[in-house]
Motif scaffolding. Structure first.
Motif, PDB file in Angstrom:
ATOM      1  N   GLN A  29       0.869  -1.287   0.074  1.00 12.59           N
ATOM      2  CA  GLN A  29      -0.015   0.203  -0.003  1.00 12.59           C
ATOM      3  C   GLN A  29       0.881   1.341   0.132  1.00 12.59           C
ATOM      4  O   GLN A  29       0.739   2.120  -0.911  1.00 12.59           O
ATOM      5  N   ILE A  33       0.357   3.481  -3.435  1.00 12.37           N
ATOM      6  CA  ILE A  33      -0.693   4.253  -3.411  1.00 12.37           C
ATOM      7  C   ILE A  33      -0.104   5.594  -3.588  1.00 12.37           C
ATOM      8  O   ILE A  33       0.463   6.199  -2.903  1.00 12.37           O
ATOM      9  N   TYR A  66      -6.682   6.765  -1.056  1.00 14.21           N
ATOM     10  CA  TYR A  66      -5.869   5.728  -0.396  1.00 14.21           C
ATOM     11  C   TYR A  66      -7.075   4.668  -0.191  1.00 14.21           C
ATOM     12  O   TYR A  66      -6.955   3.581  -0.250  1.00 14.21           O
ATOM     13  N   ALA A  71      -5.056  -1.512  -3.663  1.00 15.96           N
ATOM     14  CA  ALA A  71      -4.048  -2.258  -2.862  1.00 15.96           C
ATOM     15  C   ALA A  71      -4.564  -2.294  -1.376  1.00 15.96           C
ATOM     16  O   ALA A  71      -4.314  -3.062  -0.515  1.00 15.96           O
ATOM     17  N   HIS A  72      -5.237  -1.086  -0.808  1.00 20.66           N
ATOM     18  CA  HIS A  72      -5.762  -1.006   0.295  1.00 20.66           C
ATOM     19  C   HIS A  72      -7.163  -1.940   0.454  1.00 20.66           C
ATOM     20  O   HIS A  72      -7.054  -2.764   1.660  1.00 20.66           O
ATOM     21  N   THR A  75      -5.753  -5.579   0.880  1.00 22.21           N
ATOM     22  CA  THR A  75      -5.231  -5.707   2.588  1.00 22.21           C
ATOM     23  C   THR A  75      -6.407  -5.877   3.367  1.00 22.21           C
ATOM     24  O   THR A  75      -6.232  -6.934   4.492  1.00 22.21           O
TER      25      THR A  75
END
Length: 129
Positions: A29, A33, A66, A71-72, A75
């Motif tokens: 992240q 990001i 974000y 990617a966030h 996760t």
């Protein structure tokens, strides 16, 4: 400037490999990001949590970027099911008294747009939210 802090204590049956995967996701992240200007990911010491991360983001537009970045989202899908306890919070130097509610509104917007994520968050132990 916003410092977004994430702290996690995994469930007792979570393996070291699973923890390493969550840490790798958090680091990814920070790397991918664009809104993240700097980050730290690692083990916590003496806090009641096992690991955590801090992501520095310039403003609310970047915070939204974000929050919704793939990617966030990845996760969250990897890490949330492993959490016995998770805590996220934000520290900001913005003096606008409505800044906190504006951050909360972004989270609500994100959960409304992603029912699967909302279900993962709702499944967290009450003390872990």
């Amino acid at each position: 400037m916003i410092h977004h802090i994430v702290r996690m204590k995994p469930k007792a049956d979570v393996t070291p490999e699973q923890i390493d995967e969550v840490l790798a996701c958090l680091r990814e992240q920070g790397r991918v990001i664009p809104a993240v200007t700097s980050f730290t990911v690692g083990r916590e010491h003496g806090t009641g949590f096992d690991f955590g991360a801090v992501f520095v983001i310039e403003d609310l537009d970047g915070y939204w970027e974000y929050l919704i970045h793939p990617a966030h989202t990845h996760t969250d899908r990897v890490g949330l099911p492993l959490a016995e306890r998770i805590e996220t919070y934000d520290v900001s130097d913005d003096e606008d008294p409505d800044f906190g509610p504006r951050i909360a509104a972004l989270h609500h917007r994100r959960y409304a747009a992603d029912p699967e994520l909302a279900a993962l968050v709702a499944a967290l132990p009450a003390a872990g939210r």
